[in-house]
Design a protein around this motif. Structure first.
Motif, mmCIF file in Angstrom:
data_model
loop_
_atom_site.group_PDB
_atom_site.id
_atom_site.type_symbol
_atom_site.label_atom_id
_atom_site.label_comp_id
_atom_site.label_asym_id
_atom_site.label_seq_id
_atom_site.Cartn_x
_atom_site.Cartn_y
_atom_site.Cartn_z
ATOM 1 N N VAL A 4 0.847 -1.185 0.000
ATOM 2 C CA VAL A 4 0.000 0.000 0.000
ATOM 3 C C VAL A 4 0.884 1.236 0.000
ATOM 4 C CG1 VAL A 4 -1.727 1.308 1.281
ATOM 5 C CG2 VAL A 4 -1.870 -1.182 1.192
ATOM 6 N N THR A 5 0.642 2.135 -0.934
ATOM 7 C CA THR A 5 1.398 3.377 -1.009
ATOM 8 C C THR A 5 0.643 4.464 -0.278
ATOM 9 O OG1 THR A 5 2.302 2.764 -3.149
ATOM 10 C CG2 THR A 5 2.386 5.088 -2.566
ATOM 11 N N ARG A 6 1.306 5.116 0.625
ATOM 12 C CA ARG A 6 0.702 6.230 1.347
ATOM 13 C C ARG A 6 1.140 7.516 0.664
ATOM 14 N NH1 ARG A 6 1.516 2.328 5.231
ATOM 15 N NH2 ARG A 6 -0.314 1.951 6.528
ATOM 16 N N LEU A 7 0.212 8.147 -0.063
ATOM 17 C CA LEU A 7 0.551 9.309 -0.862
ATOM 18 C C LEU A 7 1.017 10.485 -0.014
ATOM 19 C CD1 LEU A 7 -2.248 9.241 -3.554
ATOM 20 C CD2 LEU A 7 0.109 8.539 -3.786
ATOM 21 N N HIS A 8 0.497 10.609 1.202
ATOM 22 C CA HIS A 8 0.895 11.767 2.005
ATOM 23 C C HIS A 8 2.373 11.737 2.365
ATOM 24 C CE1 HIS A 8 -0.178 8.820 5.157
ATOM 25 N NE2 HIS A 8 0.728 9.441 5.889
ATOM 26 N N HIS A 9 3.017 10.582 2.286
ATOM 27 C CA HIS A 9 4.443 10.501 2.551
ATOM 28 C C HIS A 9 5.260 10.920 1.335
ATOM 29 C CE1 HIS A 9 4.150 8.757 6.484
ATOM 30 N NE2 HIS A 9 3.323 7.827 6.039
ATOM 31 N N ALA A 10 4.635 11.003 0.183
ATOM 32 C CA ALA A 10 5.334 11.329 -1.048
ATOM 33 C C ALA A 10 5.072 12.768 -1.489
ATOM 34 C CB ALA A 10 4.901 10.362 -2.149
ATOM 35 N N LEU A 11 4.471 13.573 -0.639
ATOM 36 C CA LEU A 11 4.152 14.948 -1.017
ATOM 37 C C LEU A 11 5.425 15.735 -1.261
ATOM 38 C CD1 LEU A 11 1.185 15.768 1.367
ATOM 39 C CD2 LEU A 11 1.085 15.285 -1.054
ATOM 40 N N PRO A 12 5.461 16.655 -2.154
ATOM 41 C CA PRO A 12 4.368 17.023 -3.045
ATOM 42 C C PRO A 12 4.202 15.996 -4.162
ATOM 43 C CG PRO A 12 6.274 18.349 -3.552
ATOM 44 C CD PRO A 12 6.640 17.507 -2.356
ATOM 45 N N LEU A 13 2.971 15.836 -4.598
ATOM 46 C CA LEU A 13 2.673 14.863 -5.640
ATOM 47 C C LEU A 13 3.126 15.402 -6.996
ATOM 48 C CD1 LEU A 13 -0.897 13.758 -4.547
ATOM 49 C CD2 LEU A 13 1.269 12.619 -4.108
ATOM 50 N N SER A 14 3.493 14.490 -7.855
ATOM 51 C CA SER A 14 3.954 14.888 -9.182
ATOM 52 C C SER A 14 2.783 15.427 -9.995
ATOM 53 C CB SER A 14 4.569 13.692 -9.906
ATOM 54 O OG SER A 14 3.560 12.777 -10.289
ATOM 55 N N PRO A 15 3.080 16.226 -11.001
ATOM 56 C CA PRO A 15 2.011 16.712 -11.886
ATOM 57 C C PRO A 15 1.253 15.562 -12.551
ATOM 58 C CG PRO A 15 3.995 17.995 -12.223
ATOM 59 C CD PRO A 15 4.360 16.853 -11.308
ATOM 60 N N ALA A 16 1.936 14.456 -12.846
ATOM 61 C CA ALA A 16 1.263 13.315 -13.481
ATOM 62 C C ALA A 16 0.213 12.726 -12.549
ATOM 63 C CB ALA A 16 2.283 12.247 -13.867
ATOM 64 N N HIS A 58 -10.199 -3.987 -0.749
ATOM 65 C CA HIS A 58 -9.878 -5.401 -0.579
ATOM 66 C C HIS A 58 -8.635 -5.786 -1.384
ATOM 67 C CE1 HIS A 58 -10.412 -9.672 -0.026
ATOM 68 N NE2 HIS A 58 -10.365 -9.830 -1.341
ATOM 69 N N ASN A 59 -8.568 -5.316 -2.621
ATOM 70 C CA ASN A 59 -7.401 -5.616 -3.460
ATOM 71 C C ASN A 59 -6.109 -5.062 -2.866
ATOM 72 O OD1 ASN A 59 -8.849 -7.019 -5.388
ATOM 73 N ND2 ASN A 59 -9.194 -5.225 -6.660
ATOM 74 N N MET A 60 -6.197 -3.898 -2.225
ATOM 75 C CA MET A 60 -4.990 -3.291 -1.648
ATOM 76 C C MET A 60 -4.494 -4.050 -0.431
ATOM 77 S SD MET A 60 -5.375 0.839 -1.937
ATOM 78 C CE MET A 60 -6.920 0.938 -1.066
ATOM 79 N N VAL A 61 -5.385 -4.584 0.375
ATOM 80 C CA VAL A 61 -4.953 -5.172 1.630
ATOM 81 C C VAL A 61 -4.826 -6.695 1.601
ATOM 82 C CG1 VAL A 61 -5.889 -3.284 2.997
ATOM 83 C CG2 VAL A 61 -7.300 -5.298 2.590
ATOM 84 N N LYS A 62 -5.258 -7.348 0.529
ATOM 85 C CA LYS A 62 -5.217 -8.807 0.514
ATOM 86 C C LYS A 62 -3.813 -9.375 0.278
ATOM 87 C CE LYS A 62 -6.329 -9.658 -4.328
ATOM 88 N NZ LYS A 62 -7.294 -10.220 -5.237
ATOM 89 N N ALA A 63 -2.931 -8.564 -0.260
ATOM 90 C CA ALA A 63 -1.583 -9.073 -0.594
ATOM 91 C C ALA A 63 -0.695 -9.188 0.606
ATOM 92 C CB ALA A 63 -0.930 -8.177 -1.628
#
Length: 63
Positions: A4-16, A58-63
């Motif tokens: 699971v990727t936590r976007l708030h840890h990668a701020l600032p987010l890329s333009p893409a 479910h898809n994010m946490v089942k792995a």
């Protein structure tokens, strides 16, 4: 949950990523407007969206 990727840890987010979020939001908004125009009850629209959100979670946490 190591996949699971936590976007708030990668701020600032890329333009893409910002563009992808904007496009996703726009597509969802258009689909909701089309569903309402077709006469779908609001509760059905909400339940379909909730079902997709649940499936994706479910898809994010089942792995």
């Amino acid at each position: 949950m190591s996949t699971v990727t936590r976007l708030h840890h990668a701020l600032p987010l890329s333009p893409a990523i910002n563009n992808a979020v904007k496009d996703l939001d726009g597509a969802i908004s258009k689909a909701i407007d089309a569903a309402k125009a077709a006469g779908l009850p609001q509760g059905l629209v909400v339940s379909v969206l909730h079902g997709h959100a649940h499936a994706q979670t479910h898809n994010m946490v089942k792995a």
